[in-house]
Design a protein around this motif. Structure first.
Motif, PDB file in Angstrom:
ATOM      1  N   SER A   1      -6.026   9.682 -10.431  1.00 53.29           N
ATOM      2  CA  SER A   1      -5.156   9.744 -11.608  1.00 53.29           C
ATOM      3  C   SER A   1      -4.871   8.380 -12.216  1.00 53.29           C
ATOM      4  CB  SER A   1      -3.828  10.403 -11.244  1.00 53.29           C
ATOM      5  OG  SER A   1      -3.060   9.553 -10.399  1.00 53.29           O
ATOM      6  N   ASP A   2      -5.396   7.296 -11.589  1.00 54.73           N
ATOM      7  CA  ASP A   2      -5.113   5.932 -12.042  1.00 54.73           C
ATOM      8  C   ASP A   2      -3.625   5.622 -11.918  1.00 54.73           C
ATOM      9  OD1 ASP A   2      -6.373   3.615 -12.733  1.00 54.73           O
ATOM     10  OD2 ASP A   2      -6.165   3.897 -14.890  1.00 54.73           O
ATOM     11  N   TRP A   3      -2.993   6.186 -10.894  1.00 58.06           N
ATOM     12  CA  TRP A   3      -1.556   5.995 -10.656  1.00 58.06           C
ATOM     13  C   TRP A   3      -1.258   4.551 -10.285  1.00 58.06           C
ATOM     14  CZ3 TRP A   3       1.202   4.229  -6.453  1.00 58.06           C
ATOM     15  CH2 TRP A   3       2.586   4.456  -6.469  1.00 58.06           C
ATOM     16  N   VAL A   4      -0.127   4.055 -10.790  1.00 59.19           N
ATOM     17  CA  VAL A   4       0.394   2.759 -10.360  1.00 59.19           C
ATOM     18  C   VAL A   4       1.896   2.900 -10.137  1.00 59.19           C
ATOM     19  CG1 VAL A   4      -1.337   1.279 -11.445  1.00 59.19           C
ATOM     20  CG2 VAL A   4       0.663   2.009 -12.763  1.00 59.19           C
ATOM     21  N   PRO A   5       2.470   2.117  -9.218  1.00 62.22           N
ATOM     22  CA  PRO A   5       3.902   2.215  -8.950  1.00 62.22           C
ATOM     23  C   PRO A   5       4.738   1.659 -10.094  1.00 62.22           C
ATOM     24  CG  PRO A   5       2.921   0.439  -7.663  1.00 62.22           C
ATOM     25  CD  PRO A   5       1.789   1.176  -8.320  1.00 62.22           C
ATOM     26  N   THR A   6       5.934   2.211 -10.254  1.00 60.86           N
ATOM     27  CA  THR A   6       6.903   1.726 -11.240  1.00 60.86           C
ATOM     28  C   THR A   6       8.146   1.216 -10.512  1.00 60.86           C
ATOM     29  OG1 THR A   6       7.913   3.907 -11.493  1.00 60.86           O
ATOM     30  CG2 THR A   6       6.056   3.376 -12.950  1.00 60.86           C
TER      31      THR A   6
ATOM     32  N   ARG B   1       0.855  -1.179   0.000  1.00 54.80           N
ATOM     33  CA  ARG B   1       0.000   0.000   0.000  1.00 54.80           C
ATOM     34  C   ARG B   1       0.896   1.236   0.000  1.00 54.80           C
ATOM     35  NH1 ARG B   1      -2.696   0.786   5.357  1.00 54.80           N
ATOM     36  NH2 ARG B   1      -0.898   2.128   5.729  1.00 54.80           N
ATOM     37  N   PHE B   2       0.878   1.945  -1.117  1.00 55.37           N
ATOM     38  CA  PHE B   2       1.672   3.163  -1.253  1.00 55.37           C
ATOM     39  C   PHE B   2       0.869   4.354  -0.744  1.00 55.37           C
ATOM     40  CE2 PHE B   2       3.643   0.243  -4.146  1.00 55.37           C
ATOM     41  CZ  PHE B   2       4.991   0.580  -4.136  1.00 55.37           C
ATOM     42  N   SER B   3       1.552   5.436  -0.444  1.00 60.98           N
ATOM     43  CA  SER B   3       0.858   6.635   0.039  1.00 60.98           C
ATOM     44  C   SER B   3      -0.115   7.165  -0.999  1.00 60.98           C
ATOM     45  CB  SER B   3       1.876   7.710   0.427  1.00 60.98           C
ATOM     46  OG  SER B   3       2.699   8.054  -0.680  1.00 60.98           O
ATOM     47  N   GLN B   4       0.198   7.009  -2.297  1.00 59.26           N
ATOM     48  CA  GLN B   4      -0.717   7.470  -3.350  1.00 59.26           C
ATOM     49  C   GLN B   4      -2.056   6.734  -3.310  1.00 59.26           C
ATOM     50  OE1 GLN B   4       2.484   6.921  -3.728  1.00 59.26           O
ATOM     51  NE2 GLN B   4       3.440   8.321  -5.178  1.00 59.26           N
ATOM     52  N   ASP B   5      -2.055   5.524  -2.738  1.00 57.27           N
ATOM     53  CA  ASP B   5      -3.289   4.742  -2.686  1.00 57.27           C
ATOM     54  C   ASP B   5      -4.296   5.284  -1.685  1.00 57.27           C
ATOM     55  OD1 ASP B   5      -2.261   2.961  -4.572  1.00 57.27           O
ATOM     56  OD2 ASP B   5      -1.300   1.725  -3.046  1.00 57.27           O
ATOM     57  N   GLU B   6      -3.898   6.243  -0.872  1.00 54.43           N
ATOM     58  CA  GLU B   6      -4.814   6.779   0.133  1.00 54.43           C
ATOM     59  C   GLU B   6      -4.798   8.306   0.187  1.00 54.43           C
ATOM     60  OE1 GLU B   6      -1.661   5.841   3.752  1.00 54.43           O
ATOM     61  OE2 GLU B   6      -3.335   4.505   3.375  1.00 54.43           O
ATOM     62  N   ASN B   7      -4.356   8.933  -0.903  1.00 47.20           N
ATOM     63  CA  ASN B   7      -4.253  10.391  -0.948  1.00 47.20           C
ATOM     64  C   ASN B   7      -5.434  11.075  -1.623  1.00 47.20           C
ATOM     65  OD1 ASN B   7      -1.822  10.473   0.376  1.00 47.20           O
ATOM     66  ND2 ASN B   7      -0.571  10.655  -1.475  1.00 47.20           N
ATOM     67  N   ASP B   8      -6.479  10.330  -1.947  1.00 48.25           N
ATOM     68  CA  ASP B   8      -7.568  10.926  -2.719  1.00 48.25           C
ATOM     69  C   ASP B   8      -8.369  11.969  -1.940  1.00 48.25           C
ATOM     70  OD1 ASP B   8      -8.249   8.140  -1.606  1.00 48.25           O
ATOM     71  OD2 ASP B   8     -10.231   9.073  -1.752  1.00 48.25           O
ATOM     72  N   ASP B   9      -8.230  11.991  -0.601  1.00 48.69           N
ATOM     73  CA  ASP B   9      -8.959  12.981   0.190  1.00 48.69           C
ATOM     74  C   ASP B   9      -8.042  14.092   0.708  1.00 48.69           C
ATOM     75  OD1 ASP B   9      -7.524  11.424   1.940  1.00 48.69           O
ATOM     76  OD2 ASP B   9      -9.151  11.192   3.398  1.00 48.69           O
ATOM     77  N   ALA B  10      -6.834  14.201   0.129  1.00 41.07           N
ATOM     78  CA  ALA B  10      -5.885  15.236   0.539  1.00 41.07           C
ATOM     79  C   ALA B  10      -6.167  16.535  -0.219  1.00 41.07           C
ATOM     80  CB  ALA B  10      -4.447  14.761   0.289  1.00 41.07           C
TER      81      ALA B  10
ATOM     82  N   GLY C   1      -5.893  19.448  -3.055  1.00 43.76           N
ATOM     83  CA  GLY C   1      -6.047  19.219  -4.487  1.00 43.76           C
ATOM     84  C   GLY C   1      -4.789  18.794  -5.202  1.00 43.76           C
ATOM     85  N   GLU C   2      -3.662  19.495  -4.967  1.00 48.65           N
ATOM     86  CA  GLU C   2      -2.439  19.189  -5.708  1.00 48.65           C
ATOM     87  C   GLU C   2      -1.836  17.843  -5.319  1.00 48.65           C
ATOM     88  OE1 GLU C   2      -2.923  21.661  -3.671  1.00 48.65           O
ATOM     89  OE2 GLU C   2      -1.207  22.097  -2.370  1.00 48.65           O
ATOM     90  N   VAL C   3      -2.226  17.335  -4.142  1.00 49.13           N
ATOM     91  CA  VAL C   3      -1.804  15.989  -3.742  1.00 49.13           C
ATOM     92  C   VAL C   3      -2.801  14.956  -4.249  1.00 49.13           C
ATOM     93  CG1 VAL C   3      -1.352  14.458  -1.786  1.00 49.13           C
ATOM     94  CG2 VAL C   3      -0.557  16.824  -1.720  1.00 49.13           C
ATOM     95  N   ALA C   4      -4.077  15.245  -4.081  1.00 51.78           N
ATOM     96  CA  ALA C   4      -5.123  14.303  -4.499  1.00 51.78           C
ATOM     97  C   ALA C   4      -5.104  14.058  -6.001  1.00 51.78           C
ATOM     98  CB  ALA C   4      -6.490  14.830  -4.075  1.00 51.78           C
ATOM     99  N   ASP C   5      -4.669  15.054  -6.778  1.00 56.96           N
ATOM    100  CA  ASP C   5      -4.629  14.882  -8.235  1.00 56.96           C
ATOM    101  C   ASP C   5      -3.671  13.776  -8.665  1.00 56.96           C
ATOM    102  OD1 ASP C   5      -6.507  16.789  -8.628  1.00 56.96           O
ATOM    103  OD2 ASP C   5      -5.143  18.357  -9.333  1.00 56.96           O
ATOM    104  N   GLY C   6      -2.705  13.448  -7.822  1.00 55.40           N
ATOM    105  CA  GLY C   6      -1.769  12.381  -8.156  1.00 55.40           C
ATOM    106  C   GLY C   6      -2.069  11.063  -7.483  1.00 55.40           C
TER     107      GLY C   6
END
Length: 238
Positions: free
Chosen positions: A179-184, A158-167, A169-174
């Motif tokens: 954003s359909d972000w996935v780790p690389t 579980r990455f931090s991006q997986d739970e940032n949707d309620d942060a 705006g500039e954080v939630a956008d990623g």
């Protein structure tokens, strides 16, 4: 003038992307092979070029299947990629075991070369576990970009991006949700570095039993290497 968020570019779904680039994984794998080749002979259980040659033979068909982007996955591809990571990890853990024995029993004049070898083993540990996390999480690099989220296997991390949707705006956008972000690979190498330096998870949490087991093995190996290197360095300085 600041652009409104409503006019921000639309993110393409992961299954419409070109897939993750092949080059970073190849570079990381070759770096791990090169570090093994540079180890002292007493830390090798086979002739120097046997395991590296076998690893290169496993790497070549992986490049042939996906030469530029990781978009195609077959059962053979998965077996080869996981076998390559396992072989590098196993050989490095064996080298670590031999290194422990050498550091405990080495003469003073051998100390400096063994300290350099310990750094090589530690770096290989970081690379190979990063590759292992990258290969296993959510079905691997091909699945993460080519499948819809509803078809992805359960996440191992579980990455931090997986739970940032309620942060904000500039954080939630990623965030993953917006954003359909996935780790690389870079994200998994970061997880590996932090686990090898903190000896525990930091901002990325393991979820599955196999992820926890892998992180435990890695952190114990890193801790053992660090403690022995410090002890040996002190004895050399004195």
């Amino acid at each position: 003038m600041t652009r409104s968020r409503a006019s921000a570019p639309t993110h393409h779904p992961r299954h419409e992307r070109r897939g993750e680039a092949r080059l970073p994984a190849v570079a990381a794998t070759l770096a791990a092979i090169g570090l093994y080749l540079a180890l002292p002979q007493q830390l090798l259980v086979t002739p120097r070029y046997v395991l590296p040659a076998l690893e290169v033979l496993l790497l070549l068909p992986l490049i042939a299947i996906n030469p530029r982007r990781l978009t195609r996955q077959t059962r053979t591809f998965r077996v080869l990629s996981l076998s390559l990571v396992f072989l590098i990890a196993a050989s490095n853990l064996v080298a670590l075991g031999l290194l422990v024995d050498q550091l405990v029993h080495a003469r003073a004049e051998d100390g400096r070369s063994l300290l350099i070898a310990a750094l090589q083993v530690w770096l290989t540990n970081v690379i190979v576990f990063g590759l292992g996390y990258w290969e296993l999480d959510r079905g691997g690099p091909v699945s993460r970009t080519q499948l819809p989220r509803s078809e992805l296997p359960l996440a191992d991390f579980r990455f931090s991006q997986d739970e940032n949707d309620d942060a904000v705006g500039e954080v939630a956008d990623g965030a993953s949700k917006s954003s359909d972000w996935v780790p690389t690979l870079v994200d998994y190498l970061y997880v590996s570095v932090t686990n090898s330096t903190a000896f525990s998870p930091t901002d990325t949490m393991p979820l599955s039993s196999r992820a926890k087991l892998m992180m435990a093995v890695q952190s114990v190996a890193a801790l053992l290497t660090s403690l022995l290197v410090i002890a040996r360095a002190v004895s050399i300085l004195h």
